[in-house]
Write an enzyme that holds these catalytic residues in place. Structure first.
Site, PDB file in Angstrom:
ATOM      1  N   LEU A 133       0.807  -1.226   0.000  1.00  8.91           N
ATOM      2  CA  LEU A 133       0.000   0.000   0.000  1.00  8.91           C
ATOM      3  C   LEU A 133       0.838   1.273   0.000  1.00  8.91           C
ATOM      4  O   LEU A 133       0.499   2.273   0.629  1.00  8.91           O
ATOM      5  CB  LEU A 133      -0.980  -0.018   1.188  1.00  8.91           C
ATOM      6  N   ASN A 143     -11.244   0.311  -0.172  1.00 13.15           N
ATOM      7  CA  ASN A 143     -10.462  -0.927  -0.227  1.00 13.15           C
ATOM      8  C   ASN A 143     -10.408  -1.539   1.169  1.00 13.15           C
ATOM      9  O   ASN A 143      -9.631  -1.116   2.019  1.00 13.15           O
ATOM     10  CB  ASN A 143      -9.053  -0.605  -0.744  1.00 13.15           C
ATOM     11  N   CYS A 145      -7.384  -4.568   3.507  1.00  6.47           N
ATOM     12  CA  CYS A 145      -6.174  -4.274   4.261  1.00  6.47           C
ATOM     13  C   CYS A 145      -6.323  -4.902   5.644  1.00  6.47           C
ATOM     14  O   CYS A 145      -7.429  -5.117   6.124  1.00  6.47           O
ATOM     15  CB  CYS A 145      -5.955  -2.775   4.351  1.00  6.47           C
ATOM     16  N   GLY A 177      -8.130 -11.006 -13.393  1.00  3.75           N
ATOM     17  CA  GLY A 177      -7.724 -11.973 -14.393  1.00  3.75           C
ATOM     18  C   GLY A 177      -8.113 -11.655 -15.813  1.00  3.75           C
ATOM     19  O   GLY A 177      -7.996 -12.522 -16.688  1.00  3.75           O
ATOM     20  N   GLY A 194      -6.245  -4.812 -14.387  1.00  2.00           N
ATOM     21  CA  GLY A 194      -5.013  -4.453 -13.688  1.00  2.00           C
ATOM     22  C   GLY A 194      -3.844  -5.152 -14.348  1.00  2.00           C
ATOM     23  O   GLY A 194      -3.225  -4.636 -15.278  1.00  2.00           O
ATOM     24  N   THR A 195      -3.581  -6.374 -13.894  1.00  2.00           N
ATOM     25  CA  THR A 195      -2.454  -7.161 -14.375  1.00  2.00           C
ATOM     26  C   THR A 195      -2.468  -7.341 -15.894  1.00  2.00           C
ATOM     27  O   THR A 195      -1.408  -7.475 -16.513  1.00  2.00           O
ATOM     28  CB  THR A 195      -2.467  -8.528 -13.673  1.00  2.00           C
TER      29      THR A 195
HETATM   30  C1  LIG Z   1       0.641  -4.167  -8.443  1.00  2.00           C
HETATM   31  C2  LIG Z   1      -0.733  -4.192  -7.916  1.00  2.00           C
HETATM   32  C3  LIG Z   1      -1.124  -3.268  -6.949  1.00  2.00           C
HETATM   33  C4  LIG Z   1      -2.409  -3.277  -6.441  1.00  2.00           C
HETATM   34  N1  LIG Z   1      -2.789  -2.331  -5.531  1.00  2.00           N
HETATM   35  C5  LIG Z   1      -4.077  -2.254  -5.131  1.00  2.00           C
HETATM   36  C6  LIG Z   1      -4.526  -1.223  -4.290  1.00  2.00           C
HETATM   37  O1  LIG Z   1      -3.780  -0.344  -3.878  1.00  2.00           O
HETATM   38  N2  LIG Z   1      -5.831  -1.203  -3.914  1.00  2.00           N
HETATM   39  C7  LIG Z   1      -6.727  -2.137  -4.362  1.00  2.00           C
HETATM   40  O2  LIG Z   1      -7.898  -2.060  -4.008  1.00  2.00           O
HETATM   41  N3  LIG Z   1      -6.328  -3.132  -5.170  1.00  2.00           N
HETATM   42  C8  LIG Z   1      -5.029  -3.216  -5.564  1.00  2.00           C
HETATM   43  N4  LIG Z   1      -4.638  -4.228  -6.409  1.00  2.00           N
HETATM   44  C9  LIG Z   1      -5.619  -5.214  -6.838  1.00  2.00           C
HETATM   45  C10 LIG Z   1      -6.200  -4.879  -8.205  1.00  2.00           C
HETATM   46  O3  LIG Z   1      -6.902  -3.674  -8.156  1.00  2.00           O
HETATM   47  C11 LIG Z   1      -7.134  -6.008  -8.674  1.00  2.00           C
HETATM   48  O4  LIG Z   1      -8.221  -6.081  -7.796  1.00  2.00           O
HETATM   49  C12 LIG Z   1      -6.456  -7.354  -8.732  1.00  2.00           C
HETATM   50  O5  LIG Z   1      -5.114  -7.219  -9.159  1.00  2.00           O
HETATM   51  C13 LIG Z   1      -7.173  -8.325  -9.649  1.00  2.00           C
HETATM   52  O6  LIG Z   1      -7.283  -7.818 -10.941  1.00  2.00           O
HETATM   53  P1  LIG Z   1      -6.230  -8.159 -12.115  1.00  2.00           P
HETATM   54  O7  LIG Z   1      -6.118  -9.644 -12.201  1.00  2.00           O
HETATM   55  O8  LIG Z   1      -6.834  -7.530 -13.333  1.00  2.00           O
HETATM   56  O9  LIG Z   1      -4.944  -7.517 -11.740  1.00  2.00           O
HETATM   57  C14 LIG Z   1      -3.333  -4.241  -6.909  1.00  2.00           C
HETATM   58  C15 LIG Z   1      -2.938  -5.167  -7.861  1.00  2.00           C
HETATM   59  C16 LIG Z   1      -1.658  -5.158  -8.373  1.00  2.00           C
HETATM   60  C17 LIG Z   1      -1.278  -6.188  -9.383  1.00  2.00           C
END
Ligand SMILES: Cc1cc2nc3c(=O)[nH]c(=O)nc-3n(C[C@H](O)[C@H](O)[C@H](O)COP(=O)(O)O)c2cc1C
Ligand SMILES: Cc1cc2nc3c(=O)[nH]c(=O)nc-3n(C[C@H](O)[C@H](O)[C@H](O)COP(=O)(O)OP(=O)(O)OC[C@H]3O[C@@H](n4cnc5c(N)ncnc54)[C@H](O)[C@@H]3O)c2cc1C
Ligand SMILES: Cc1cc2nc3c(=O)[nH]c(=O)nc-3n(C[C@H](O)[C@H](O)[C@H](O)COP(=O)(O)OP(=O)(O)OC[C@H]3O[C@@H](n4cnc5c(N)ncnc54)[C@H](O)[C@@H]3O)c2cc1C
Ligand SMILES: Cc1cc2nc3c(=O)[nH]c(=O)nc-3n(C[C@H](O)[C@H](O)[C@H](O)COP(=O)(O)O)c2cc1C
Ligand code: FES
Ligand code: FES
Lengths: 330, 266, 330, 266
Positions: free
Chosen positions: C96, C150, C153, C270, C291-292
Site C-alpha cells: 500500500l 479498499n 487491508c 484476471g 489491472g495485471t
Molecule cells: C501491483 C498491484 C497493486 C495493487 N494495488 C491495489 C490497491 O492499492 N488497492 C486495491 O484495491 N487493489 C489493488 N490491487 C488489486 C487490483 O486492483 C485487482 O483487484 C487485482 O489485481 C485483480 O485484478 P487483475 O487480475 O486484473 O490484476 C493491486 C494489484 C496489483 C497487481
C-alpha cells in the site's frame, strides 16, 4: 560473501558448491511413521478409482498413491463437463463420484496384494458421525498405510454452505472421531484454503490427534463461462481450481502450516514442473502431492521430479531431503 | 489449449436412418482417424464421440440414439450451437492393405480412416457389419464402394451373418497387414483373436465410460494394465491390449463401480 | 432447436444470427449514477499514482480509472521484489505504498482539470474511524466520480490477522461510516475472496448503503520460493495473486454477487483477453476492472476489448451491454 | 517469462575505484544496450541497473555505491548468488556516427552501446565525463580508446571541465547523427538542447525510482505524458520526451510523492 547475501545453510547446498565426495542421495521420507521411497504422492481424485490405475502411477515413480475420496454410498457425481482445463490450470466438479467404500476396499486390497508402495485411502462424509462410520467400515476391511480425511466437502450445517474445512472446530471433531476408529493407522487431514486461517485449522487437527496434514485441496471454487452460449461451462456451474495457477497458494499454505504445526505436511497444489515440488519442500512439505500435473506433464512428471530432486541432493552433497525441508524459513 | 471448450454452430445434419445421424461441424480442430471429441449440449451433458470425418470444410461426427443425451443431440438442427473439445486419445495408423472391420456405429470412425487411406493412396478393404441395415451409418456410400462388403445379422443389407464371416477370406487374400476394428467389444475380441492367428497386426477401438478425456478422472482405466483408454486409447494395438483383465466384463459406470454381473453394458 | 440446446435469449445474440438492421451499438454503461463510455475500468494499484499516468490509461480506452489506494499517511511500502510475475499471473506485495491522501487529492484535481473520464478514488485505512476520516479529508478537497473503499487491508482487531474484507459486519460498518462522509458521492466497496461468503459480505455492504461493489482484490496471498537461494522471493514473503490465474475465481465472485445484491458490480480479476471481460459481464458485472492485464497485454488491451465488445453487440444486433449483463444466469 | 526471478552466481568482480565495481554474471538473458535488469540481494532489496556489457560468456553490470543497497552489492564476491530479472525497457538504437555522452555511472550503459557499435562496425565517438576520476568506470579502457575523450570537473582525469564542453566540436565534426546520453538529468537536458540546436537526434537514458520494471506500479510514470520509464524508457528519443513537465524536478520517491522542493534527487 556478505551475511546479507546468503546464509551458511544456503551456501551448504547451493548447486555450484559441492563440498566433500557426494554421498549417494536417498529420496526416502518418513511420513507419520510410513516410509516413502519418494516424496511424491498421487493426489486424491486423480487416476484413483481402481487398483490397476493406482499401480500404474506407483510404477511411474510415486512414493505413495491416494485413492479417490470415497463415501459410505456409491455416487455417480455431476454430469459433464466436470473437468475443464483452461490455459492456467483446470476446474473440476466431479461431484465426489465414487464407487462406495466397500468397492474401494476391494480395489485397495487388490493394489496391496500386488504393490508394496504405500497406499493412502481417502474418505469423505456428510457429517461427523459419517466420517467415523466411513473410517470404521473401511478399516474393518483393509489396512491402508495412511487414512486421508477429505474435509473439503459441504458441511450442510454451516451458515454459508461452507465445507467442514472452513471450520477449525469441526475439523478437530472429525479428526478425533476418525482417530478413535483408526485402529492405529495414521490419519492425515486434507485441508482447503477456504477458511479464515489455515494455521488455526491445522493446529486444531493436530491437537485432535492428526498425524499429518494434506494441503491444499482445489481452490475457490471458480467458474468459466462460454461467451457464445452464455452459460457456465461446468455442469455444476462452479468447480475447484487446481494446477499451475494455484502453486503460489499451495506454497504459502505449506509455509503457514509448517510454522503452525509439528506434524508432517503433504504439500499439494499446482506442481507441474520438478522445481515446483522443491518449492513445496523448501516451504516445509515432507511429501508432495501431484494431481493436475499429470495432465500437463504426463505420468513422466513423477520420474522427472524424482530425478531432479536426486540431482539436487547429489549436487548439494546432501544425503536426504531432510536438509531441504522447510529450509526457506531461514 | 485444445482441451478448452469451444462452441460451434452445427453446419449440416445428415440423417442416415431413424436414430442415426451425422453432424457436420466447423473444422476447428485437427484430428486423426480413431481419435474422439466430446460434444457438449449446454444444460444437458457432454459425451465422447469418435470423428467420422475431417474434411477441409468440416468435421463430422455420427451419432446413434441410445439414451437421453444422444436422443437430444439427434434433435439438434443446423445453426444450433454445441460445445466441442478435443481431439483426444490415439487413433489408427495409416497402413496399406488394412482390413477395416466395423460393427454398427463402429463403422463411423472407420469411415474417417477410409477417407484418410484414400487421401494417402493406400489400398484397403472394409467389412461393414451391423445387426440390421438401420444400424449402419453411411449405408448408401458403403453400398457404392466396391472395397466394402456389408454384413447384417438379419440380412436386411448385404450378406446375412456376422461381419467375422468375411474376415478369414480377407486375411487370407493379401500379405499380412493390419486389422482396424471398431464396434462391440465381443466383436473386437474376436478380431484380435483372428488377427493373431493370421499373423496380422490389430488396431482396435474400444469404449469405456469417460468423464474427462484427459487422463485424470480415472474413469476409463483398464483393469490389469491401468491403461487410460482416453489417453493411450481408444485405439489399442496388441502391445497396449496386453495385461488387461477386464475384456468382456461389464464396464465401470459413472461412479467407478463395475456392475457385478451381466453382459458388458454395450 | 431443442429447448435444451439454447434458449431464445441465447439465440437472440448468437454471433451467427443477425436479426434486423444493426443499430450502432454503444458501450456506455451506468454505474451507480455515473455514465462510463466504456465498461472497462483501470483497477486500483496499477498505473494509479499520478494524474498523467491515469490520463494515459483513460486515453487508451478506459471508461473510468481508479487511483492507487491512499491512506491518511504517506507510505513507502515494502522493499522489492514487490511485484513478481510468474507464468500464470503475478504476486504483488507493494505494501500500500502511496503518497498520502493530500498529495493524491492534488493528482485527482489535475486529472479532472484535463480529462472528462470518470475517476474513482480508492482509499484504505487501519480502522473504521480511519476510513471515515480518509473519506472526509479527501472529499473536502476533490470530487471524484466514485469513491472506492479498499477493505482488503489488515484488520488489526481480527482474530487471525484477517483483512476487514473477511468480516461482513466490519465491512458494513465501514460502508456506513464512509457513506456518512461521502457528500453524496457514490461509494463502491472493494471486496476480497478471503471471506467465508462473498454474497454475505456483499449484502452487508449493500444494506449499509454501498452504491456498488468491486470484486475481486488479489487472491491468497501466495508465495513463490527461489529454489537456489531458498527464500521467498517477495521481500514481504507473501503477496496477492492476480492475473490470468484468478479469472475463474473472479467470474464466480461476480456470479455470486449478482445473485446476492442489486447494486452494480465492477468485476475485476484476471482479465487478460477481450473475451475475459465478456465472461465477467455475462456473470453480472456492469463494469470490468483491468489491472495485471496491462502487463501481459499492454495498454492496447483497453482498445482491443472495446472493439471486441462493440463487435459482439453489432453482430448480435444489440444496442447496449444491458442485454449481456448477467445473461449467463439463464 | 523473462520477468520471473532467476538467481545466478556472480562470475567475476572487477573493482574500478573505491565504491565502483563491475560484476560479471552468467549470460542468462539477451539484451540491447540501454536496457536494464533488476538485481535482487535476497533478504535485502532489489534495484534496477543498466547492463554495461553483454558478451557470449557473461552479462555485466557496473555499480556505484550510493546507499544501503549498492554498498551491500559492492561487498558481493564471486560465487555469491544474486537474483536477476529482465531485460526491461527500451535501449539505444545502433547508429553510425553516434556521439556517446556519459556522466559518471552513466558511462556504464554507454560501454555496452560502444561494444555493440563496434560489433556492428559502426563508427562513433564518446565523451566520457565525471565529477572526478574516481567516478569514472572503465577508466583504463577509456584512456586507451582513441575515440574517447575524458572530461572531469576537477581535472583528475582527461580534460578539466564539463563533458558538454566537448560536445559542440563533436556535433560539428560529422554529418548529423544521434547523441546517445546517459548520466545526471541536468546533463541530459543540456544534451537534448544541444542536439536540437545542431539538428541531431537525441537518445537519452533517464532514471526514476522504479519498483516493478514492468509498467504496473506507476512509480516511474513521467508527469505530462504518463510515459512509463521502465517500459517505454529508460532511453527516450525526442518524440518520447515530448509533453513531459517534470524535467529537472525532484523525482517521486517510493511512496509516489514528489519532494516539494530542492534539487532533483540524483
Ligand atoms: C501491483 C498491484 C497493486 C495493487 N494495488 C491495489 C490497491 O492499492 N488497492 C486495491 O484495491 N487493489 C489493488 N490491487 C488489486 C487490483 O486492483 C485487482 O483487484 C487485482 O489485481 C485483480 O485484478 P487483475 O487480475 O486484473 O490484476 C493491486 C494489484 C496489483 C497487481
Ligand atoms: C471413445 C468413444 C467414442 C465413441 N464414439 C461414438 C460415436 O462415434 N458415435 C456414437 O453414437 N457413440 C459413440 N460413443 C458412445 C457415446 O459416447 C454414447 O453412446 C453416449 O455417451 C450415450 O449417452 P446417452 O445419454 O445417450 O446414453 P446413456 O443412457 O447415458 O448410456 C447408454 C450407454 O452409452 C454409454 N455411455 C454413456 N455415457 C458415456 C460416457 N460418458 N462415456 C462413454 N460411454 C458412455 C454406456 O455404455 C451406456 O451404457 C463413443 C464412446 C467413446 C468412449
Ligand atoms: C533504469 C535505471 C538504470 C540504472 N542503472 C544503474 C547502473 O548501471 N549503475 C548504478 O550504479 N546505478 C544504476 N541505477 C541507479 C540504482 O538503481 C540506484 O543507485 C540504487 O537503486 C540505489 O540504491 P541504494 O539503496 O544503494 O541507495 P538509496 O540510498 O536507496 O538511494 C540513493 C538514490 O538512488 C536512487 N534509487 C534508489 N532506489 C531506487 C530504485 N528502486 N529505482 C531507481 N532509483 C533508485 C534514488 O535516486 C535515490 O535517491 C539505475 C537506475 C535506473 C532507474
Ligand atoms: C479431477 C480432480 C478430482 C479431485 N478429487 C478429489 C477428491 O476426491 N478428494 C480430494 O481430497 N481431493 C480431490 N482433488 C484435489 C486434488 O487432490 C488436489 O488437492 C488439488 O487438485 C490440487 O493439486 P493439483 O494442483 O496438483 O491438482 C481433485 C482434483 C482434481 C483435479
Ligand atoms: S476419461 Fe478420465 S481418465 Fe479417461
Ligand atoms: S517501475 Fe513500475 S511502472 Fe515503471
Amino acid at each position: 560473501m556478505s551475511p546479507h547475501l546468503s546464509t551458511d545453510r544456503h551456501r551448504a547446498a547451493a548447486g555450484d558448491r559441492v563440498t566433500g565426495p557426494p554421498t549417494p542421495p536417498s529420496l526416502a521420507v518418513r511420513l507419520a511413521g510410513v516410509t516413502l521411497a519418494s516424496p511424491l504422492v498421487l493426489a486424491s481424485g486423480v487416476m484413483g478409482l481402481s487398483a490397476s490405475s493406482l499401480e500404474r502411477v506407483a510404477a511411474a515413480g510415486a512414493g505413495a498413491v491416494t485413492t479417490k475420496s470415497c463415501g459410505l454410498e456409491e455416487r455417480q457425481g455431476h454430469p459433464c463437463p466436470a473437468i475443464l482445463p483452461f490455459a492456467h490450470g483446470l476446474l473440476n466438479a466431479v461431484g465426489l463420484a465414487n464407487p462406495g467404500l466397500d468397492e474401494m476396499a476391494a480395489e485397495i486390497a487388490a493394489f496391496q496384494a500386488r504393490t508394496p508402495v504405500p497406499l493412502i485411502a481417502s474418505i469423505f462424509a456428510k457429517n461427523e458421525a459419517g466420517f467415523a462410520e466411513a473410517a470404521g467400515r473401511l478399516l474393518e476391511r483393509v489396512t491402508p498405510a495412511l487414512l486421508e480425511v477429505n474435509v473439503s466437502c459441504p458441511n450442510v450445517a454451516s451458515e454459508f454452505g461452507q465445507p467442514f474445512a472452513a471450520d477449525a472446530d469441526a475439523c478437530g471433531r472429525i479428526t478425533a472421531a476418525v482417530k478413535a476408529r483408526a485402529r492405529g493407522i495414521p490419519v492425515a487431514v486434507k485441508l482447503s484454503l477456504q477458511c479464515p486461517s489455515l494455521a488455526h485449522v491445522g493446529r486444531a487437527c493436530q491437537d485432535a490427534g492428526a498425524d499429518a496434514l494434506t494441503a491444499i485441496n482445489s481452490v475457490g471454487p471458480g467458474m468459466l463461462i462460454d461467451i457464445d452460449v452464455r452459460r457456465p461451462i461446468l455442469a455444476n456451474q462452479v468447480g475447484g481450481l487446481s494446477g499451475a495457477a494455484i502453486l503460489p497458494l499451495a506454497v504459502r499454505a505449506v509455509w503457514d502450516l509448517f510454522q503452525a504445526v509439528t506434524i508432517p505436511i503433504i504439500g499439494t497444489g499446482g506442481v507441474t514442473r520438478p522445481e515446483d515440488a522443491l518449492q513445496l519442500i523448501l516451504a516445509g512439505a515432507t511429501a508432495v502431492g501431484i494431481g493436475t500435473g499429470i495432465y500437463t506433464g504426463g505420468l513422466e512428471l513423477f520420474a522427472a521430479t524424482n530425478a531432479f530432486l536426486a540431482d539436487r541432493l547429489a549436487h548439494g552433497g546432501l544425503p536426504s531431503l531432510d536438509a531441504l525441508r522447510g529450509a526457506a524459513h531461514g | 489449449m485444445a482441451d478448452t471448450m469451444q462452441t460451434v454452430p452445427i453446419l449440416e445434419v445428415i440423417a442416415h436412418h431413424a436414430g442415426l445421424k451425422s453432424f457436420l461441424l466447423p473444422p476447428v480442430l485437427e484430428a486423426e482417424p480413431g481419435q474422439f471429441v466430446t460434444v457438449w449440449l449446454p444444460g444437458v451433458d457432454e459425451k465422447p464421440f469418435a470423428l467420422s470425418g475431417r474434411r477441409p470444410h468440416a468435421l463430422e461426427i455420427t451419432v446413434k440414439a441410445v439414451g437421453p443425451f444422444t436422443r437430444r443431440l439427434l434433435e439438434a438442427r443446423p445453426g444450433d450451437r454445441v460445445g466441442l473439445r478435443g481431439p483426444f486419445g490415439r487413433g489408427f495408423s495409416l497402413t496399406g492393405g488394412a482390413v477395416l472391420v466395423g460393427g454398427g456405429i463402429g463403422n463411423a470412425p472407420l469411415r474417417f480412416l477410409a477417407q484418410r487411406l484414400d487421401e494417402a493412396g493406400l489400398p484397403f478393404s472394409w467389412l461393414a457389419g451391423a445387426r440390421q441395415a438401420a444400424d449402419l451409418p453411411f449405408e448408401a456410400y458403403l453400398q457404392r464402394d466396391p472395397r466394402v462388403r456389408i454384413f447384417t445379422d438379419d440380412g436386411s443389407a448385404g450378406t446375412a451373418g456376422p461381419v467375422t464371416v468375411g474376415l478369414a477370406t480377407a486375411l487370407a487374400s493379401g500379405p499380412a497387414a493390419v486389422v482396424c476394428g471398431a464396434g462391440p467389444e465381443p466383436m473386437l475380441l474376436a478380431l484380435r483373436e483372428a488377427a493373431r492367428r493370421a499373423g496380422w497386426r490389430a488396431e482396435l477401438s474400444f469404449e469405456r465410460y469417460m468423464k474427462c478425456g484427459i487422463g485424470l478422472c480415472g474413469q476409463c482405466c483398464l483393469d490389469g494394465s491401468g491403461l487410460r483408454l482416453c489417453v493411450e486409447g481408444p485405439v489399442l494395438d496388441e502391445a497396449a491390449m496386453q495385461g488387461v483383465t477386464e475384456w468382456g466384463l461389464p464396464h465401470r459406470g459413472p461412479s467407478g463401480r463395475r456392475p457385478s454381473a451381466g453382459p458388458p453394458s454395450r
